[in-house]
Motif scaffolding. Sequence first.
Motif: not given
Length: 143
Positions: A99-114
């Motif tokens: 995710n580093k260097g990607q805009p925070s609003n990018i659709e394909h940003q890795n997001t995980f549920i813990l």
Amino acid sequence: VRHTCMASTLKRAGAKETRKDCWNILWSKRPQDDDYMALNPFQKINHFPGTWHIGRKDMLHRNLQRMRREKGAHEYYFAPQTFLLPGDWTLLCNELDKNKGQPSNIEHQNTFILKPPAASCGKGIYIVKDAEEVDREEQAIAQ
């Protein structure tokens, strides 16, 4: 009976709570393995032996992984990418570092549920997008 839905259903069916050894239905936490052997034919309980293998998130993941190895990934494609923490902490952080260097609003940003491996009702669940948000020592499932 702590679950009001079950308590009211059983009450409407004519069941009465008892603390004696003579009972028909037991609604409780998981019994010990010896308790299953002591059941009379007319007694019913709300757990089957071994249900924690699918009821605990970490055990379910391990069993799905075993089945993938035995039967092939094409049969078990439906399970999301999963990390068991703290053991897979480095692997999860590597995914989150993408995710580093990607805009925070990018659709394909890795997001995980813990999630805690054995909690229920949404307790202890949170979302992470950055490796710095993940405790290295925490026991959790990341998906």
